[in-house]
Design a protein around this motif. Structure first.
Motif, PDB file in Angstrom:
ATOM      1  N   GLY A  52       0.849  -1.187   0.000  1.00 42.86           N
ATOM      2  CA  GLY A  52       0.000   0.000   0.000  1.00 42.86           C
ATOM      3  C   GLY A  52       0.881   1.232   0.000  1.00 42.86           C
ATOM      4  N   GLY A  53       0.310   2.377  -0.291  1.00 46.04           N
ATOM      5  CA  GLY A  53       1.071   3.620  -0.304  1.00 46.04           C
ATOM      6  C   GLY A  53       1.846   3.818  -1.594  1.00 46.04           C
ATOM      7  N   PHE A  54       2.907   4.662  -1.518  1.00 44.85           N
ATOM      8  CA  PHE A  54       3.695   4.954  -2.712  1.00 44.85           C
ATOM      9  C   PHE A  54       5.085   5.440  -2.333  1.00 44.85           C
ATOM     10  CE2 PHE A  54       1.112   8.627  -1.661  1.00 44.85           C
ATOM     11  CZ  PHE A  54       2.005   9.682  -1.706  1.00 44.85           C
ATOM     12  N   VAL A  55       5.960   5.490  -3.345  1.00 46.18           N
ATOM     13  CA  VAL A  55       7.326   5.964  -3.181  1.00 46.18           C
ATOM     14  C   VAL A  55       7.566   7.056  -4.215  1.00 46.18           C
ATOM     15  CG1 VAL A  55       9.774   5.338  -3.214  1.00 46.18           C
ATOM     16  CG2 VAL A  55       8.078   3.669  -2.427  1.00 46.18           C
ATOM     17  N   LEU A  56       8.139   8.187  -3.782  1.00 46.44           N
ATOM     18  CA  LEU A  56       8.482   9.288  -4.681  1.00 46.44           C
ATOM     19  C   LEU A  56       9.986   9.285  -4.936  1.00 46.44           C
ATOM     20  CD1 LEU A  56       6.454  12.180  -3.003  1.00 46.44           C
ATOM     21  CD2 LEU A  56       5.800  10.868  -5.022  1.00 46.44           C
ATOM     22  N   HIS A  57      10.380   9.466  -6.196  1.00 46.15           N
ATOM     23  CA  HIS A  57      11.786   9.567  -6.575  1.00 46.15           C
ATOM     24  C   HIS A  57      11.999  10.915  -7.256  1.00 46.15           C
ATOM     25  CE1 HIS A  57      12.629   5.236  -6.018  1.00 46.15           C
ATOM     26  NE2 HIS A  57      11.362   5.108  -6.361  1.00 46.15           N
ATOM     27  N   TYR A  58      12.900  11.723  -6.707  1.00 50.53           N
ATOM     28  CA  TYR A  58      13.222  13.019  -7.290  1.00 50.53           C
ATOM     29  C   TYR A  58      14.718  13.239  -7.143  1.00 50.53           C
ATOM     30  CZ  TYR A  58      13.653  18.100  -7.722  1.00 50.53           C
ATOM     31  OH  TYR A  58      14.046  19.359  -8.084  1.00 50.53           O
ATOM     32  N   LYS A  59      15.404  13.374  -8.268  1.00 51.14           N
ATOM     33  CA  LYS A  59      16.864  13.479  -8.280  1.00 51.14           C
ATOM     34  C   LYS A  59      17.429  12.321  -7.472  1.00 51.14           C
ATOM     35  CE  LYS A  59      17.109  18.386  -9.226  1.00 51.14           C
ATOM     36  NZ  LYS A  59      17.727  19.648  -8.870  1.00 51.14           N
ATOM     37  N   SER A  60      18.235  12.592  -6.455  1.00 52.18           N
ATOM     38  CA  SER A  60      18.812  11.510  -5.651  1.00 52.18           C
ATOM     39  C   SER A  60      18.003  11.251  -4.377  1.00 52.18           C
ATOM     40  CB  SER A  60      20.255  11.838  -5.277  1.00 52.18           C
ATOM     41  OG  SER A  60      20.286  13.002  -4.466  1.00 52.18           O
ATOM     42  N   MET A  61      16.839  11.875  -4.270  1.00 51.40           N
ATOM     43  CA  MET A  61      16.009  11.725  -3.074  1.00 51.40           C
ATOM     44  C   MET A  61      14.923  10.679  -3.282  1.00 51.40           C
ATOM     45  SD  MET A  61      15.507  15.671  -1.903  1.00 51.40           S
ATOM     46  CE  MET A  61      15.408  16.400  -3.534  1.00 51.40           C
ATOM     47  N   VAL A  62      14.642   9.952  -2.211  1.00 51.46           N
ATOM     48  CA  VAL A  62      13.557   8.972  -2.216  1.00 51.46           C
ATOM     49  C   VAL A  62      12.716   9.211  -0.974  1.00 51.46           C
ATOM     50  CG1 VAL A  62      12.940   6.533  -2.115  1.00 51.46           C
ATOM     51  CG2 VAL A  62      14.943   7.255  -3.436  1.00 51.46           C
ATOM     52  N   MET A  63      11.415   9.358  -1.171  1.00 52.45           N
ATOM     53  CA  MET A  63      10.495   9.493  -0.051  1.00 52.45           C
ATOM     54  C   MET A  63       9.586   8.264  -0.085  1.00 52.45           C
ATOM     55  SD  MET A  63       8.033  12.549   1.111  1.00 52.45           S
ATOM     56  CE  MET A  63       9.298  13.257   2.129  1.00 52.45           C
ATOM     57  N   ASP A  64       9.831   7.346   0.845  1.00 54.72           N
ATOM     58  CA  ASP A  64       9.111   6.071   0.880  1.00 54.72           C
ATOM     59  C   ASP A  64       7.936   6.171   1.841  1.00 54.72           C
ATOM     60  OD1 ASP A  64       8.227   3.452   1.070  1.00 54.72           O
ATOM     61  OD2 ASP A  64      10.257   2.620   1.029  1.00 54.72           O
ATOM     62  N   LEU A  65       6.748   6.232   1.292  1.00 56.58           N
ATOM     63  CA  LEU A  65       5.519   6.320   2.072  1.00 56.58           C
ATOM     64  C   LEU A  65       4.708   5.035   1.933  1.00 56.58           C
ATOM     65  CD1 LEU A  65       4.667   9.951   0.964  1.00 56.58           C
ATOM     66  CD2 LEU A  65       5.681   9.252   3.127  1.00 56.58           C
ATOM     67  N   SER A  66       5.418   3.908   1.772  1.00 55.23           N
ATOM     68  CA  SER A  66       4.749   2.628   1.526  1.00 55.23           C
ATOM     69  C   SER A  66       4.502   1.864   2.820  1.00 55.23           C
ATOM     70  CB  SER A  66       5.595   1.765   0.595  1.00 55.23           C
ATOM     71  OG  SER A  66       6.780   1.336   1.252  1.00 55.23           O
ATOM     72  N   ILE A  67       3.529   0.968   2.777  1.00 58.14           N
ATOM     73  CA  ILE A  67       3.238   0.074   3.899  1.00 58.14           C
ATOM     74  C   ILE A  67       4.405  -0.900   4.091  1.00 58.14           C
ATOM     75  CG2 ILE A  67       1.652  -1.707   4.746  1.00 58.14           C
ATOM     76  CD1 ILE A  67       0.113   0.824   4.571  1.00 58.14           C
ATOM     77  N   LYS A  68       5.015  -1.335   2.994  1.00 58.95           N
ATOM     78  CA  LYS A  68       6.150  -2.253   3.067  1.00 58.95           C
ATOM     79  C   LYS A  68       7.255  -1.666   3.953  1.00 58.95           C
ATOM     80  CE  LYS A  68       9.416  -4.666   0.053  1.00 58.95           C
ATOM     81  NZ  LYS A  68       9.781  -4.905  -1.361  1.00 58.95           N
ATOM     82  N   ARG A  69       7.579  -0.403   3.762  1.00 57.83           N
ATOM     83  CA  ARG A  69       8.609   0.240   4.575  1.00 57.83           C
ATOM     84  C   ARG A  69       8.172   0.316   6.028  1.00 57.83           C
ATOM     85  NH1 ARG A  69       8.762   4.549   7.244  1.00 57.83           N
ATOM     86  NH2 ARG A  69       7.110   5.536   6.060  1.00 57.83           N
ATOM     87  N   GLN A  70       6.934   0.684   6.260  1.00 59.95           N
ATOM     88  CA  GLN A  70       6.436   0.813   7.628  1.00 59.95           C
ATOM     89  C   GLN A  70       6.506  -0.529   8.357  1.00 59.95           C
ATOM     90  OE1 GLN A  70       2.564   2.686   7.562  1.00 59.95           O
ATOM     91  NE2 GLN A  70       3.285   4.285   6.181  1.00 59.95           N
ATOM     92  N   LEU A  71       6.152  -1.615   7.659  1.00 59.29           N
ATOM     93  CA  LEU A  71       6.204  -2.939   8.274  1.00 59.29           C
ATOM     94  C   LEU A  71       7.642  -3.354   8.553  1.00 59.29           C
ATOM     95  CD1 LEU A  71       3.462  -4.828   6.237  1.00 59.29           C
ATOM     96  CD2 LEU A  71       3.349  -4.102   8.630  1.00 59.29           C
ATOM     97  N   SER A  72       8.555  -3.021   7.661  1.00 58.58           N
ATOM     98  CA  SER A  72       9.954  -3.401   7.854  1.00 58.58           C
ATOM     99  C   SER A  72      10.570  -2.697   9.069  1.00 58.58           C
ATOM    100  CB  SER A  72      10.785  -3.124   6.607  1.00 58.58           C
ATOM    101  OG  SER A  72      10.961  -1.733   6.422  1.00 58.58           O
TER     102      SER A  72
END
Length: 75
Positions: A52-72
């Motif tokens: 669930g959720g999403f991941v944003l990629h901009y230049k060298s930045m990553v904003m991980d707003l996913s459920i997978k990350r939250q669970l990890s």
């Protein structure tokens, strides 16, 4: 290459499911606000492993707003 041309700003959006136009508009508005941009080109893709959720990629930045990350983070 023309010196006056600037490469477009590209933001990659990886979501857990296919997004509709309303969802894409909201994601675009939020991403522009987060990265303090007036405009950008968006590239949407799907990765079902995000759960669930999403991941944003901009230049060298990553904003991980996913459920997978939250669970990890719980492990």
């Amino acid at each position: 290459m023309d010196e006056n041309k600037v490469a477009p700003t590209i933001i990659g959006v990886v979501s857990s499911v296919e997004t509709n136009e309303e969802q894409r508009r909201k994601i675009k508005d939020k991403a522009l606000q987060i990265f303090d941009l007036k405009s950008a080109d968006f590239r949407f893709s799907v990765d079902k492993t995000l759960i669930g959720g999403f991941v944003l990629h901009y230049k060298s930045m990553v904003m991980d707003l996913s459920i997978k990350r939250q669970l990890s983070e719980l492990v």
